[in-house]
Design a protein around this motif. Structure first.
Motif, PDB file in Angstrom:
ATOM      1  N   SER A   1       0.852  -1.179   0.000  1.00 42.70           N
ATOM      2  CA  SER A   1       0.000   0.000   0.000  1.00 42.70           C
ATOM      3  C   SER A   1       0.893   1.236   0.000  1.00 42.70           C
ATOM      4  CB  SER A   1      -0.905   0.000   1.231  1.00 42.70           C
ATOM      5  OG  SER A   1      -1.685   1.178   1.257  1.00 42.70           O
ATOM      6  N   ILE A   2       0.690   2.098  -0.988  1.00 42.99           N
ATOM      7  CA  ILE A   2       1.455   3.342  -1.090  1.00 42.99           C
ATOM      8  C   ILE A   2       0.445   4.472  -1.144  1.00 42.99           C
ATOM      9  CG2 ILE A   2       3.064   4.696  -2.470  1.00 42.99           C
ATOM     10  CD1 ILE A   2       4.170   2.028  -3.554  1.00 42.99           C
ATOM     11  N   GLU A   3       0.473   5.306  -0.113  1.00 41.44           N
ATOM     12  CA  GLU A   3      -0.443   6.440  -0.013  1.00 41.44           C
ATOM     13  C   GLU A   3      -1.894   6.012  -0.177  1.00 41.44           C
ATOM     14  OE1 GLU A   3       0.883   9.620  -2.550  1.00 41.44           O
ATOM     15  OE2 GLU A   3       2.891   9.590  -1.682  1.00 41.44           O
ATOM     16  N   GLY A   4      -2.242   4.865   0.385  1.00 39.68           N
ATOM     17  CA  GLY A   4      -3.614   4.378   0.367  1.00 39.68           C
ATOM     18  C   GLY A   4      -4.013   3.593  -0.866  1.00 39.68           C
ATOM     19  N   TRP A   5      -3.103   3.407  -1.818  1.00 46.48           N
ATOM     20  CA  TRP A   5      -3.393   2.672  -3.043  1.00 46.48           C
ATOM     21  C   TRP A   5      -2.603   1.372  -3.052  1.00 46.48           C
ATOM     22  CZ3 TRP A   5      -7.282   4.552  -5.805  1.00 46.48           C
ATOM     23  CH2 TRP A   5      -7.577   5.910  -5.703  1.00 46.48           C
ATOM     24  N   THR A   6      -3.230   0.316  -3.521  1.00 49.66           N
ATOM     25  CA  THR A   6      -2.547  -0.967  -3.633  1.00 49.66           C
ATOM     26  C   THR A   6      -1.698  -0.967  -4.892  1.00 49.66           C
ATOM     27  OG1 THR A   6      -4.351  -2.084  -2.497  1.00 49.66           O
ATOM     28  CG2 THR A   6      -2.854  -3.459  -3.799  1.00 49.66           C
ATOM     29  N   ARG A   7      -0.423  -1.300  -4.730  1.00 49.98           N
ATOM     30  CA  ARG A   7       0.517  -1.296  -5.852  1.00 49.98           C
ATOM     31  C   ARG A   7       1.273  -2.618  -5.897  1.00 49.98           C
ATOM     32  NH1 ARG A   7      -2.156   2.262  -7.835  1.00 49.98           N
ATOM     33  NH2 ARG A   7      -1.748   4.442  -7.548  1.00 49.98           N
ATOM     34  N   ASP A   8       1.496  -3.109  -7.116  1.00 55.50           N
ATOM     35  CA  ASP A   8       2.368  -4.253  -7.317  1.00 55.50           C
ATOM     36  C   ASP A   8       3.789  -3.730  -7.459  1.00 55.50           C
ATOM     37  OD1 ASP A   8       0.212  -5.975  -7.371  1.00 55.50           O
ATOM     38  OD2 ASP A   8       0.165  -6.152  -9.553  1.00 55.50           O
ATOM     39  N   VAL A   9       4.735  -4.475  -6.941  1.00 54.71           N
ATOM     40  CA  VAL A   9       6.148  -4.142  -7.120  1.00 54.71           C
ATOM     41  C   VAL A   9       6.755  -5.267  -7.949  1.00 54.71           C
ATOM     42  CG1 VAL A   9       8.359  -3.674  -6.010  1.00 54.71           C
ATOM     43  CG2 VAL A   9       6.221  -2.942  -4.902  1.00 54.71           C
ATOM     44  N   CYS A  10       7.302  -4.907  -9.105  1.00 55.00           N
ATOM     45  CA  CYS A  10       7.896  -5.887 -10.017  1.00 55.00           C
ATOM     46  C   CYS A  10       9.347  -5.537 -10.277  1.00 55.00           C
ATOM     47  CB  CYS A  10       7.157  -5.900 -11.354  1.00 55.00           C
ATOM     48  SG  CYS A  10       5.445  -6.434 -11.245  1.00 55.00           S
ATOM     49  N   ARG A  11      10.134  -6.546 -10.512  1.00 56.46           N
ATOM     50  CA  ARG A  11      11.513  -6.355 -10.952  1.00 56.46           C
ATOM     51  C   ARG A  11      11.485  -6.385 -12.481  1.00 56.46           C
ATOM     52  NH1 ARG A  11      15.839  -5.669  -8.385  1.00 56.46           N
ATOM     53  NH2 ARG A  11      14.964  -6.309  -6.414  1.00 56.46           N
ATOM     54  N   VAL A  12      12.054  -5.345 -13.101  1.00 62.27           N
ATOM     55  CA  VAL A  12      11.981  -5.164 -14.549  1.00 62.27           C
ATOM     56  C   VAL A  12      13.395  -4.996 -15.113  1.00 62.27           C
ATOM     57  CG1 VAL A  12      11.114  -3.668 -16.396  1.00 62.27           C
ATOM     58  CG2 VAL A  12       9.701  -4.087 -14.376  1.00 62.27           C
ATOM     59  N   GLU A  13      13.688  -5.766 -16.143  1.00 57.71           N
ATOM     60  CA  GLU A  13      14.978  -5.670 -16.827  1.00 57.71           C
ATOM     61  C   GLU A  13      14.861  -4.663 -17.969  1.00 57.71           C
ATOM     62  OE1 GLU A  13      16.582  -8.817 -19.713  1.00 57.71           O
ATOM     63  OE2 GLU A  13      17.427  -9.344 -17.743  1.00 57.71           O
ATOM     64  N   VAL A  14      15.669  -3.606 -17.924  1.00 56.93           N
ATOM     65  CA  VAL A  14      15.621  -2.559 -18.944  1.00 56.93           C
ATOM     66  C   VAL A  14      16.105  -3.133 -20.272  1.00 56.93           C
ATOM     67  CG1 VAL A  14      16.489  -0.295 -19.633  1.00 56.93           C
ATOM     68  CG2 VAL A  14      15.976  -0.755 -17.216  1.00 56.93           C
ATOM     69  N   ALA A  15      15.275  -3.011 -21.306  1.00 57.25           N
ATOM     70  CA  ALA A  15      15.632  -3.519 -22.635  1.00 57.25           C
ATOM     71  C   ALA A  15      16.188  -2.402 -23.512  1.00 57.25           C
ATOM     72  CB  ALA A  15      14.426  -4.164 -23.305  1.00 57.25           C
ATOM     73  N   SER A  16      15.488  -1.262 -23.561  1.00 53.56           N
ATOM     74  CA  SER A  16      15.972  -0.109 -24.324  1.00 53.56           C
ATOM     75  C   SER A  16      15.482   1.163 -23.644  1.00 53.56           C
ATOM     76  CB  SER A  16      15.486  -0.165 -25.775  1.00 53.56           C
ATOM     77  OG  SER A  16      14.085  -0.021 -25.835  1.00 53.56           O
ATOM     78  N   VAL A  17      16.264   2.216 -23.750  1.00 56.58           N
ATOM     79  CA  VAL A  17      15.938   3.483 -23.100  1.00 56.58           C
ATOM     80  C   VAL A  17      15.459   4.481 -24.156  1.00 56.58           C
ATOM     81  CG1 VAL A  17      16.843   5.395 -21.735  1.00 56.58           C
ATOM     82  CG2 VAL A  17      17.610   3.059 -21.275  1.00 56.58           C
ATOM     83  N   LEU A  18      14.275   5.034 -23.930  1.00 55.60           N
ATOM     84  CA  LEU A  18      13.722   6.046 -24.827  1.00 55.60           C
ATOM     85  C   LEU A  18      14.100   7.445 -24.350  1.00 55.60           C
ATOM     86  CD1 LEU A  18      10.195   4.453 -25.262  1.00 55.60           C
ATOM     87  CD2 LEU A  18      12.119   4.317 -26.834  1.00 55.60           C
ATOM     88  N   ARG A  19      14.165   7.639 -23.053  1.00 57.26           N
ATOM     89  CA  ARG A  19      14.578   8.904 -22.442  1.00 57.26           C
ATOM     90  C   ARG A  19      15.112   8.603 -21.052  1.00 57.26           C
ATOM     91  NH1 ARG A  19      10.722  13.960 -22.579  1.00 57.26           N
ATOM     92  NH2 ARG A  19      11.744  14.250 -24.563  1.00 57.26           N
ATOM     93  N   GLY A  20      16.226   9.206 -20.714  1.00 60.35           N
ATOM     94  CA  GLY A  20      16.825   8.981 -19.403  1.00 60.35           C
ATOM     95  C   GLY A  20      18.065   8.110 -19.512  1.00 60.35           C
ATOM     96  N   ASN A  21      18.471   7.553 -18.367  1.00 60.61           N
ATOM     97  CA  ASN A  21      19.708   6.779 -18.367  1.00 60.61           C
ATOM     98  C   ASN A  21      19.624   5.518 -17.506  1.00 60.61           C
ATOM     99  OD1 ASN A  21      19.654   7.953 -15.887  1.00 60.61           O
ATOM    100  ND2 ASN A  21      21.620   8.980 -16.037  1.00 60.61           N
ATOM    101  N   LEU A  22      18.472   4.898 -17.444  1.00 58.54           N
ATOM    102  CA  LEU A  22      18.348   3.656 -16.682  1.00 58.54           C
ATOM    103  C   LEU A  22      19.052   2.512 -17.398  1.00 58.54           C
ATOM    104  CD1 LEU A  22      14.626   3.626 -15.519  1.00 58.54           C
ATOM    105  CD2 LEU A  22      16.648   3.983 -14.123  1.00 58.54           C
ATOM    106  N   HIS A  23      19.503   1.548 -16.624  1.00 57.96           N
ATOM    107  CA  HIS A  23      20.081   0.343 -17.189  1.00 57.96           C
ATOM    108  C   HIS A  23      19.996  -0.770 -16.154  1.00 57.96           C
ATOM    109  CE1 HIS A  23      23.346   2.277 -14.989  1.00 57.96           C
ATOM    110  NE2 HIS A  23      23.827   1.064 -14.803  1.00 57.96           N
ATOM    111  N   GLY A  24      20.197  -1.985 -16.601  1.00 55.60           N
ATOM    112  CA  GLY A  24      20.170  -3.118 -15.680  1.00 55.60           C
ATOM    113  C   GLY A  24      18.755  -3.511 -15.312  1.00 55.60           C
ATOM    114  N   THR A  25      18.566  -3.815 -14.041  1.00 52.21           N
ATOM    115  CA  THR A  25      17.266  -4.232 -13.529  1.00 52.21           C
ATOM    116  C   THR A  25      16.791  -3.223 -12.494  1.00 52.21           C
ATOM    117  OG1 THR A  25      17.868  -6.540 -13.886  1.00 52.21           O
ATOM    118  CG2 THR A  25      16.016  -6.134 -12.430  1.00 52.21           C
ATOM    119  N   VAL A  26      15.539  -2.810 -12.597  1.00 53.10           N
ATOM    120  CA  VAL A  26      14.964  -1.824 -11.672  1.00 53.10           C
ATOM    121  C   VAL A  26      13.669  -2.367 -11.080  1.00 53.10           C
ATOM    122  CG1 VAL A  26      15.978   0.153 -12.861  1.00 53.10           C
ATOM    123  CG2 VAL A  26      13.720  -0.640 -13.537  1.00 53.10           C
TER     124      VAL A  26
END
Length: 104
Positions: free
Chosen positions: A14-39
């Motif tokens: 629960s985040i700020e009263g809303w139910t949220r799923d937390v997933c591990r995601v492997e970055v495949a390609s970046v459209l904007r920004g500089n993420l890499h790896g798994t987030v």
């Protein structure tokens, strides 16, 4: 903004009263920004009912890092139902990121 493959569902919280799923995601390609790896990405519909992201599927993620990106991960800014990415959807997002953003 990036495309990423859902590696695994981690937990639901629960985040700020809303139910949220937390997933591990492997970055495949970046459209904007500089993420890499798994987030970690939090995701859930505003109505509170979740349509889980499917493990092994690739989606377009428009995210913003939580204050503690390592612990909290990245919040998915688009809260509608997400569908696995296809060429048409990816082209729309590529066009959208070309629109100049207002200065912060």
């Amino acid at each position: 903004m990036f495309t990423g493959r859902v590696v695994e569902f981690e937990e639901q919280r629960s985040i700020e009263g809303w139910t949220r799923d937390v997933c591990r995601v492997e970055v495949a390609s970046v459209l904007r920004g500089n993420l890499h790896g798994t987030v970690r990405v939090t995701y859930g519909l505003d109505e509170g009912s979740t349509h889980p992201l499917k493990e092994g599927s690739t989606y377009v993620f428009a995210t913003n890092a939580w204050a503690d990106a390592v612990k909290g991960g990245h919040a998915q800014l688009y809260q509608g139902e997400m569908k696995p990415v296809d060429a048409a959807q990816l082209n729309v997002w590529r066009e959208a990121i070309m629109i100049p953003a207002a200065p912060r």
